[in-house]
Design a protein around this motif. Structure first.
Motif, PDB file in Angstrom:
ATOM      1  N   GLY A 251      -6.353  77.567 -80.721  1.00  0.00           N
ATOM      2  CA  GLY A 251      -5.276  78.535 -80.824  1.00  0.00           C
ATOM      3  C   GLY A 251      -5.555  79.875 -80.182  1.00  0.00           C
ATOM      4  N   GLN A 252      -6.672  80.015 -79.499  1.00  0.00           N
ATOM      5  CA  GLN A 252      -7.013  81.279 -78.855  1.00  0.00           C
ATOM      6  C   GLN A 252      -7.244  81.046 -77.370  1.00  0.00           C
ATOM      7  N   GLU A 253      -6.793  81.965 -76.551  1.00  0.00           N
ATOM      8  CA  GLU A 253      -6.993  81.862 -75.107  1.00  0.00           C
ATOM      9  C   GLU A 253      -8.325  82.465 -74.688  1.00  0.00           C
ATOM     10  N   ARG A 254      -8.821  83.400 -75.464  1.00  0.00           N
ATOM     11  CA  ARG A 254     -10.044  84.116 -75.107  1.00  0.00           C
ATOM     12  C   ARG A 254     -11.255  83.185 -75.146  1.00  0.00           C
ATOM     13  N   LEU A 255     -12.147  83.330 -74.157  1.00  0.00           N
ATOM     14  CA  LEU A 255     -13.399  82.587 -74.118  1.00  0.00           C
ATOM     15  C   LEU A 255     -14.510  83.493 -74.619  1.00  0.00           C
ATOM     16  N   PHE A 256     -15.436  82.924 -75.375  1.00  0.00           N
ATOM     17  CA  PHE A 256     -16.555  83.676 -75.925  1.00  0.00           C
ATOM     18  C   PHE A 256     -17.855  83.169 -75.307  1.00  0.00           C
ATOM     19  N   PRO A 257     -18.406  83.896 -74.311  1.00  0.00           N
ATOM     20  CA  PRO A 257     -19.678  83.460 -73.732  1.00  0.00           C
ATOM     21  C   PRO A 257     -20.853  83.921 -74.591  1.00  0.00           C
ATOM     22  N   LYS A 258     -21.860  83.086 -74.674  1.00  0.00           N
ATOM     23  CA  LYS A 258     -23.075  83.424 -75.433  1.00  0.00           C
ATOM     24  C   LYS A 258     -24.262  82.961 -74.591  1.00  0.00           C
ATOM     25  N   THR A 259     -25.128  83.872 -74.210  1.00  0.00           N
ATOM     26  CA  THR A 259     -26.284  83.543 -73.380  1.00  0.00           C
ATOM     27  C   THR A 259     -27.507  83.343 -74.263  1.00  0.00           C
ATOM     28  N   ILE A 260     -28.173  82.219 -74.059  1.00  0.00           N
ATOM     29  CA  ILE A 260     -29.350  81.851 -74.841  1.00  0.00           C
ATOM     30  C   ILE A 260     -30.564  81.917 -73.918  1.00  0.00           C
ATOM     31  N   PRO A 261     -31.576  82.733 -74.251  1.00  0.00           N
ATOM     32  CA  PRO A 261     -32.763  82.769 -73.400  1.00  0.00           C
ATOM     33  C   PRO A 261     -33.601  81.486 -73.594  1.00  0.00           C
ATOM     34  N   ILE A 262     -33.726  80.713 -72.541  1.00  0.00           N
ATOM     35  CA  ILE A 262     -34.509  79.483 -72.601  1.00  0.00           C
ATOM     36  C   ILE A 262     -34.910  79.092 -71.180  1.00  0.00           C
ATOM     37  N   ASP A 263     -36.115  78.610 -71.047  1.00  0.00           N
ATOM     38  CA  ASP A 263     -36.612  78.142 -69.764  1.00  0.00           C
ATOM     39  C   ASP A 263     -35.920  76.821 -69.422  1.00  0.00           C
ATOM     40  N   GLN A 264     -35.309  76.751 -68.247  1.00  0.00           N
ATOM     41  CA  GLN A 264     -34.573  75.549 -67.839  1.00  0.00           C
ATOM     42  C   GLN A 264     -35.476  74.323 -67.785  1.00  0.00           C
ATOM     43  N   ARG A 265     -36.706  74.487 -67.331  1.00  0.00           N
ATOM     44  CA  ARG A 265     -37.626  73.353 -67.254  1.00  0.00           C
ATOM     45  C   ARG A 265     -37.908  72.800 -68.654  1.00  0.00           C
ATOM     46  N   GLU A 266     -38.154  73.689 -69.601  1.00  0.00           N
ATOM     47  CA  GLU A 266     -38.393  73.261 -70.990  1.00  0.00           C
ATOM     48  C   GLU A 266     -37.174  72.528 -71.545  1.00  0.00           C
ATOM     49  N   ALA A 267     -35.993  73.071 -71.265  1.00  0.00           N
ATOM     50  CA  ALA A 267     -34.768  72.446 -71.757  1.00  0.00           C
ATOM     51  C   ALA A 267     -34.597  71.056 -71.161  1.00  0.00           C
ATOM     52  N   LYS A 268     -34.830  70.903 -69.863  1.00  0.00           N
ATOM     53  CA  LYS A 268     -34.699  69.602 -69.203  1.00  0.00           C
ATOM     54  C   LYS A 268     -35.677  68.593 -69.777  1.00  0.00           C
ATOM     55  N   VAL A 269     -36.925  69.014 -69.961  1.00  0.00           N
ATOM     56  CA  VAL A 269     -37.948  68.109 -70.502  1.00  0.00           C
ATOM     57  C   VAL A 269     -37.586  67.697 -71.929  1.00  0.00           C
ATOM     58  N   THR A 270     -37.113  68.627 -72.727  1.00  0.00           N
ATOM     59  CA  THR A 270     -36.739  68.331 -74.111  1.00  0.00           C
ATOM     60  C   THR A 270     -35.594  67.321 -74.173  1.00  0.00           C
ATOM     61  N   VAL A 271     -34.550  67.536 -73.373  1.00  0.00           N
ATOM     62  CA  VAL A 271     -33.411  66.612 -73.361  1.00  0.00           C
ATOM     63  C   VAL A 271     -33.859  65.240 -72.858  1.00  0.00           C
ATOM     64  N   GLU A 272     -34.709  65.215 -71.855  1.00  0.00           N
ATOM     65  CA  GLU A 272     -35.217  63.939 -71.314  1.00  0.00           C
ATOM     66  C   GLU A 272     -36.014  63.181 -72.383  1.00  0.00           C
ATOM     67  N   LYS A 273     -36.863  63.896 -73.112  1.00  0.00           N
ATOM     68  CA  LYS A 273     -37.653  63.263 -74.183  1.00  0.00           C
ATOM     69  C   LYS A 273     -36.736  62.699 -75.266  1.00  0.00           C
ATOM     70  N   LEU A 274     -35.766  63.470 -75.666  1.00  0.00           N
ATOM     71  CA  LEU A 274     -34.825  63.024 -76.695  1.00  0.00           C
ATOM     72  C   LEU A 274     -34.069  61.789 -76.223  1.00  0.00           C
ATOM     73  N   PHE A 275     -33.557  61.845 -75.019  1.00  0.00           N
ATOM     74  CA  PHE A 275     -32.807  60.720 -74.463  1.00  0.00           C
ATOM     75  C   PHE A 275     -33.686  59.469 -74.368  1.00  0.00           C
ATOM     76  N   ASN A 276     -34.896  59.629 -73.847  1.00  0.00           N
ATOM     77  CA  ASN A 276     -35.798  58.479 -73.706  1.00  0.00           C
ATOM     78  C   ASN A 276     -36.167  57.875 -75.053  1.00  0.00           C
ATOM     79  N   ALA A 277     -36.481  58.707 -76.024  1.00  0.00           N
ATOM     80  CA  ALA A 277     -36.856  58.206 -77.346  1.00  0.00           C
ATOM     81  C   ALA A 277     -35.718  57.400 -77.962  1.00  0.00           C
ATOM     82  N   LEU A 278     -34.515  57.916 -77.870  1.00  0.00           N
ATOM     83  CA  LEU A 278     -33.379  57.211 -78.451  1.00  0.00           C
ATOM     84  C   LEU A 278     -33.008  55.971 -77.645  1.00  0.00           C
ATOM     85  N   SER A 279     -33.144  56.043 -76.324  1.00  0.00           N
ATOM     86  CA  SER A 279     -32.839  54.882 -75.477  1.00  0.00           C
ATOM     87  C   SER A 279     -33.752  53.710 -75.778  1.00  0.00           C
TER      88      SER A 279
END
Length: 181
Positions: free
Chosen positions: A12-40
């Motif tokens: 019901g709102q048109e406004r977008l709320f951006p939120k920036t999270i400080p995180i290393d992209q490499r760490e994030a990629k490795v974490t998602v890959e580990k999670l995906f692999n473990a569940l797969s």
């Protein structure tokens, strides 16, 4: 990159709320890959000797899918938890994930309050989860003004590559005029 930006759009709102999270992209990629692999591999509790598809990770490293799910939860959900609790009661969260985040099993994200055997409180316990391939953030075409369209059609019979003749489109001019208007 050293940050992840969440863009929240509330019902019901048109406004977008951006939120920036400080995180290393490499760490994030490795974490998602580990999670995906473990569940797969069906390794809900732990997974040993798991390197990501890109060869990252440490050999004989013990990976707990619950812990990796909790990490991703802390990046994607915790920063907006108060907004969700106030505005999306028993509703649906629609995710438009980009890049490596498309592999994220959102239903497995948990707040990490449990142990390795049961995980924590899962996102899916509070919200229905849906995915959209993309979100159009820009104004719609009609808001930008008159749309200009190039139109064309087969007005005369022509042979195609298989030797058959393509017949002209009946009422071609009327069709094109309808599209233009």
């Amino acid at each position: 990159g050293d940050s992840l930006t969440l863009i929240v759009k509330l019902p019901g709102q048109e406004r977008l709320f951006p939120k920036t999270i400080p995180i290393d992209q490499r760490e994030a990629k490795v974490t998602v890959e580990k999670l995906f692999n473990a569940l797969s591999l069906g390794k809900i509790g732990t997974l040993e000797d798991s390197k990501g598809a890109n060869g990252e990770g440490t050999a004989n490293e013990e990976i707990t899918a619950y812990e990796e799910g909790a990490k991703v939860y802390s990046w994607l959900i915790e920063p907006i938890q108060d907004v969700l609790e106030k505005n999306v009661k028993a509703g649906t969260l629609v995710f438009v994930l980009d890049s490596f985040l498309r592999k994220t099993p959102m239903a497995f994200l948990n707040n990490g309050t449990g142990n390795d055997e049961i995980g924590g409180h899962y996102l899916i316990e509070d919200y229905a989860i849906a995915f959209a391939p993309r979100q159009e953030i820009n104004r719609s075409v009609t808001e930008r003004g008159k749309l200009r369209v190039f139109t064309g059609g087969v007005g005369v019979g022509q042979p195609n590559v298989e030797g058959n003749n393509l017949t002209p489109i009946k009422l071609l001019e009327e069709e094109l005029n309808a599209i233009r208007s």
